[in-house]
Design a protein around this motif. Structure first.
Motif, PDB file in Angstrom:
ATOM      1  N   ASP A  45       0.844  -1.188   0.000  1.00 18.96           N
ATOM      2  CA  ASP A  45       0.000   0.000   0.000  1.00 18.96           C
ATOM      3  C   ASP A  45       0.884   1.245   0.000  1.00 18.96           C
ATOM      4  O   ASP A  45       1.821   1.355   0.797  1.00 18.96           O
ATOM      5  N   ARG A  46       0.594   2.190  -0.892  1.00 24.12           N
ATOM      6  CA  ARG A  46       1.471   3.346  -1.031  1.00 24.12           C
ATOM      7  C   ARG A  46       1.508   4.219   0.221  1.00 24.12           C
ATOM      8  O   ARG A  46       2.560   4.757   0.580  1.00 24.12           O
ATOM      9  N   ASN A  47       0.392   4.339   0.912  1.00 22.05           N
ATOM     10  CA  ASN A  47       0.384   5.170   2.123  1.00 22.05           C
ATOM     11  C   ASN A  47       1.143   4.504   3.262  1.00 22.05           C
ATOM     12  O   ASN A  47       1.883   5.160   3.999  1.00 22.05           O
ATOM     13  N   GLN A  48       0.990   3.210   3.405  1.00 21.04           N
ATOM     14  CA  GLN A  48       1.740   2.503   4.440  1.00 21.04           C
ATOM     15  C   GLN A  48       3.229   2.482   4.111  1.00 21.04           C
ATOM     16  O   GLN A  48       4.075   2.580   5.005  1.00 21.04           O
ATOM     17  N   SER A  49       3.547   2.373   2.836  1.00 20.97           N
ATOM     18  CA  SER A  49       4.952   2.291   2.428  1.00 20.97           C
ATOM     19  C   SER A  49       5.701   3.601   2.637  1.00 20.97           C
ATOM     20  O   SER A  49       6.927   3.600   2.779  1.00 20.97           O
ATOM     21  N   TYR A  50       4.968   4.732   2.641  1.00 22.24           N
ATOM     22  CA  TYR A  50       5.614   6.029   2.824  1.00 22.24           C
ATOM     23  C   TYR A  50       5.145   6.717   4.107  1.00 22.24           C
ATOM     24  O   TYR A  50       5.277   7.935   4.253  1.00 22.24           O
ATOM     25  N   ALA A  51       4.624   5.919   5.048  1.00 21.16           N
ATOM     26  CA  ALA A  51       4.093   6.483   6.292  1.00 21.16           C
ATOM     27  C   ALA A  51       5.187   7.114   7.144  1.00 21.16           C
ATOM     28  O   ALA A  51       4.956   8.116   7.830  1.00 21.16           O
ATOM     29  N   ASP A  52       6.377   6.527   7.134  1.00 19.50           N
ATOM     30  CA  ASP A  52       7.500   7.071   7.903  1.00 19.50           C
ATOM     31  C   ASP A  52       8.798   6.632   7.232  1.00 19.50           C
ATOM     32  O   ASP A  52       8.795   5.854   6.273  1.00 19.50           O
ATOM     33  N   MET A  53       9.912   7.122   7.740  1.00 14.26           N
ATOM     34  CA  MET A  53      11.197   6.844   7.108  1.00 14.26           C
ATOM     35  C   MET A  53      11.584   5.364   7.141  1.00 14.26           C
ATOM     36  O   MET A  53      12.091   4.839   6.148  1.00 14.26           O
ATOM     37  N   PRO A  54      11.371   4.651   8.277  1.00 15.70           N
ATOM     38  CA  PRO A  54      11.696   3.222   8.272  1.00 15.70           C
ATOM     39  C   PRO A  54      10.912   2.441   7.216  1.00 15.70           C
ATOM     40  O   PRO A  54      11.463   1.574   6.535  1.00 15.70           O
ATOM     41  N   ALA A  55       9.606   2.761   7.085  1.00 16.50           N
ATOM     42  CA  ALA A  55       8.790   2.067   6.088  1.00 16.50           C
ATOM     43  C   ALA A  55       9.267   2.394   4.675  1.00 16.50           C
ATOM     44  O   ALA A  55       9.339   1.516   3.801  1.00 16.50           O
ATOM     45  N   GLU A  56       9.607   3.650   4.448  1.00 17.10           N
ATOM     46  CA  GLU A  56      10.081   4.062   3.126  1.00 17.10           C
ATOM     47  C   GLU A  56      11.427   3.419   2.806  1.00 17.10           C
ATOM     48  O   GLU A  56      11.664   2.962   1.677  1.00 17.10           O
ATOM     49  N   LYS A  57      12.294   3.351   3.796  1.00 10.31           N
ATOM     50  CA  LYS A  57      13.597   2.711   3.603  1.00 10.31           C
ATOM     51  C   LYS A  57      13.421   1.234   3.284  1.00 10.31           C
ATOM     52  O   LYS A  57      14.113   0.680   2.416  1.00 10.31           O
ATOM     53  N   ASN A  58      12.479   0.593   3.974  1.00  6.10           N
ATOM     54  CA  ASN A  58      12.211  -0.820   3.716  1.00  6.10           C
ATOM     55  C   ASN A  58      11.684  -1.024   2.297  1.00  6.10           C
ATOM     56  O   ASN A  58      12.072  -1.972   1.607  1.00  6.10           O
ATOM     57  N   LEU A  59      10.797  -0.133   1.849  1.00  9.54           N
ATOM     58  CA  LEU A  59      10.258  -0.228   0.493  1.00  9.54           C
ATOM     59  C   LEU A  59      11.372  -0.127  -0.539  1.00  9.54           C
ATOM     60  O   LEU A  59      11.443  -0.943  -1.472  1.00  9.54           O
ATOM     61  N   ARG A 122      -8.283  10.873  -8.130  1.00  9.46           N
ATOM     62  CA  ARG A 122      -8.207   9.437  -7.835  1.00  9.46           C
ATOM     63  C   ARG A 122      -9.000   9.109  -6.577  1.00  9.46           C
ATOM     64  O   ARG A 122      -9.673   8.070  -6.501  1.00  9.46           O
ATOM     65  N   LYS A 123      -8.893   9.975  -5.582  1.00 15.91           N
ATOM     66  CA  LYS A 123      -9.652   9.759  -4.344  1.00 15.91           C
ATOM     67  C   LYS A 123     -11.144   9.731  -4.633  1.00 15.91           C
ATOM     68  O   LYS A 123     -11.885   8.879  -4.130  1.00 15.91           O
ATOM     69  N   GLU A 124     -11.611  10.676  -5.451  1.00 16.31           N
ATOM     70  CA  GLU A 124     -13.032  10.774  -5.770  1.00 16.31           C
ATOM     71  C   GLU A 124     -13.528   9.537  -6.525  1.00 16.31           C
ATOM     72  O   GLU A 124     -14.684   9.138  -6.374  1.00 16.31           O
ATOM     73  N   LYS A 125     -12.638   8.939  -7.309  1.00 14.30           N
ATOM     74  CA  LYS A 125     -13.015   7.748  -8.071  1.00 14.30           C
ATOM     75  C   LYS A 125     -12.830   6.461  -7.272  1.00 14.30           C
ATOM     76  O   LYS A 125     -13.145   5.373  -7.754  1.00 14.30           O
ATOM     77  N   GLY A 126     -12.308   6.604  -6.058  1.00 15.52           N
ATOM     78  CA  GLY A 126     -12.066   5.421  -5.229  1.00 15.52           C
ATOM     79  C   GLY A 126     -10.834   4.642  -5.636  1.00 15.52           C
ATOM     80  O   GLY A 126     -10.681   3.474  -5.275  1.00 15.52           O
ATOM     81  N   GLU A 127      -9.936   5.276  -6.402  1.00  9.80           N
ATOM     82  CA  GLU A 127      -8.711   4.616  -6.833  1.00  9.80           C
ATOM     83  C   GLU A 127      -7.603   4.839  -5.809  1.00  9.80           C
ATOM     84  O   GLU A 127      -7.735   5.668  -4.909  1.00  9.80           O
ATOM     85  N   ALA A 128      -6.519   4.092  -5.956  1.00 10.66           N
ATOM     86  CA  ALA A 128      -5.388   4.231  -5.031  1.00 10.66           C
ATOM     87  C   ALA A 128      -4.839   5.650  -5.107  1.00 10.66           C
ATOM     88  O   ALA A 128      -4.539   6.158  -6.196  1.00 10.66           O
ATOM     89  N   ALA A 129      -4.727   6.295  -3.963  1.00 11.57           N
ATOM     90  CA  ALA A 129      -4.252   7.680  -3.905  1.00 11.57           C
ATOM     91  C   ALA A 129      -3.473   7.892  -2.617  1.00 11.57           C
ATOM     92  O   ALA A 129      -3.530   7.091  -1.683  1.00 11.57           O
ATOM     93  N   TYR A 130      -2.736   8.996  -2.572  1.00  8.18           N
ATOM     94  CA  TYR A 130      -1.948   9.331  -1.390  1.00  8.18           C
ATOM     95  C   TYR A 130      -2.777  10.155  -0.406  1.00  8.18           C
ATOM     96  O   TYR A 130      -3.582  11.007  -0.817  1.00  8.18           O
ATOM     97  N   ASP A 131      -2.567   9.917   0.885  1.00  8.39           N
ATOM     98  CA  ASP A 131      -3.137  10.802   1.902  1.00  8.39           C
ATOM     99  C   ASP A 131      -2.495  12.176   1.738  1.00  8.39           C
ATOM    100  O   ASP A 131      -1.334  12.293   1.300  1.00  8.39           O
ATOM    101  N   ASP A 132      -3.242  13.218   2.089  1.00  5.93           N
ATOM    102  CA  ASP A 132      -2.740  14.582   1.884  1.00  5.93           C
ATOM    103  C   ASP A 132      -1.386  14.816   2.552  1.00  5.93           C
ATOM    104  O   ASP A 132      -0.480  15.412   1.955  1.00  5.93           O
ATOM    105  N   LYS A 133      -1.239  14.366   3.789  1.00  8.16           N
ATOM    106  CA  LYS A 133       0.000  14.602   4.523  1.00  8.16           C
ATOM    107  C   LYS A 133       1.175  13.909   3.846  1.00  8.16           C
ATOM    108  O   LYS A 133       2.271  14.489   3.711  1.00  8.16           O
ATOM    109  N   ILE A 134       0.968  12.681   3.410  1.00  9.89           N
ATOM    110  CA  ILE A 134       2.040  11.937   2.755  1.00  9.89           C
ATOM    111  C   ILE A 134       2.364  12.552   1.399  1.00  9.89           C
ATOM    112  O   ILE A 134       3.535  12.675   1.012  1.00  9.89           O
ATOM    113  N   PHE A 135       1.337  12.963   0.661  1.00 14.00           N
ATOM    114  CA  PHE A 135       1.569  13.599  -0.632  1.00 14.00           C
ATOM    115  C   PHE A 135       2.436  14.843  -0.469  1.00 14.00           C
ATOM    116  O   PHE A 135       3.413  15.035  -1.216  1.00 14.00           O
TER     117      PHE A 135
END
Length: 302
Positions: A45-59, A122-135
């Motif tokens: 999941d893109r939001n989980q993968s970029y939620a914090d630096m450890p998750a992003e580093k792992n990705l 994408r959010k309006e269409k229900g497609e995969a999108a980034y949370d505002d803070k992460i974006f």
């Protein structure tokens, strides 16, 4: 054959560019095998993968490892991810250089306002999108590619908002030509990266050297395990692994997992070379001698 790094702001059309490039390559005369590596390949999941630096580093580590496993002289590997950090693009470039293949970057150059708008759609269409803070965080940290850098060159630029992205886009056509053009003595505009000592492990001079090294070190490990078993798990002194070879003196009990870890490390170190380093062992006896010396140092024997 080649490594293609797609980069750009979040929601800048990178996945569309990757698909168009893959289709254009398959439609070309060369018709290479094309593989796209992205977060979706691992159901991340893109939001989980970029939620914090450890998750992003792992990705990034997961993607880099998969790229390393996938590179070959026959296939084209496309990395469809943000690839927003120049240091990470350099790491990918090093992988391509170690593999001795072509490399290029395809940059989806879209302004942040347009990317933000596409993300909302994408959010309006229900497609995969980034949370505002992460974006906002990803957009702020994006490092634009610079064709003057080795790891950003050659650079093919797309402008999704102005021109859209299709199989026939100028940058896609140029990238396909670069990736599939035959290289000969007259080629000047296609660069195939060449491995260096810094980016590759040396290949043993004899065909069976790696086999001998693996077998010899395993025999040493087996001898240690057997000696400790006879000593009921206690320290074993003067373990012999062969006539004329140094003995192993262990001042403490060493478990099999630790022995295996030491063996893997030794094999890795032995497989690497430097201009001043000694050659790898050419026979089982030499391998055993080196491994015993290594174990005596690592296990703190007197």
């Amino acid at each position: 054959m080649a490594l293609v790094v797609i980069c750009g702001q979040p929601c800048s059309g990178k996945s569309t560019a990757a698909l168009c490039l893959a289709e254009a390559l398959k439609e070309s005369e060369a018709n290479p095998i094309v593989r796209i590596i992205d977060e979706g390949s691992f159901h991340l999941d893109r939001n989980q993968s970029y939620a914090d630096m450890p998750a992003e580093k792992n990705l990034r580590g997961v993607l880099r490892s998969e790229v390393d496993r996938s590179l070959s002289k026959e296939d084209v590997v496309i990395v469809d991810s943000l690839n927003n950090i120049k240091g990470y693009r350099y790491e990918l470039w090093c992988l391509a250089r170690a593999a001795g293949i072509r490399y290029c970057v395809v940059f989806c150059d879209a302004e942040e306002t347009h990317c933000r708008k596409w993300n909302e759609e994408r959010k309006e269409k229900g497609e995969a999108a980034y949370d505002d803070k992460i974006f906002e965080d990803l957009a702020r940290r994006f490092e634009r590619p610079d064709r003057r850098n080795r790891w950003d060159s050659p650079l093919f630029e797309l402008w999704p908002h102005k021109e859209g992205v299709t199989n026939s886009s100028a940058a896609i056509t140029e990238a396909v030509s670069y990736l599939t053009k035959k290289v000969d003595s007259k080629s000047r505009d296609v660069k195939v990266l060449q491995p260096t000592i810094a980016t590759q492990n040396a290949r043993f001079s004899e065909a069976n050297s790696l086999y001998e090294l693996d077998r010899a070190t395993q025999e040493v490990i087996s001898a240690i395990v057997e000696a400790q078993s006879q000593a009921l798990g206690g320290p074993s002194n003067g373990i012999s692994v062969g006539v004329g070879l140094p003995t192993i003196t262990i001042s403490r009990s060493v478990g099999l997992p630790e022995l295996r870890r030491l063996r893997r490390t030794f094999i890795k170190l032995t497989g690497q070379t430097s201009l001043s380093g000694r050659p790898p062992p050419a026979d089982a006896e030499s391998a055993k001698r080196m491994f015993v010396d290594y174990l005596n140092r690592e296990l703190g024997a007197a």
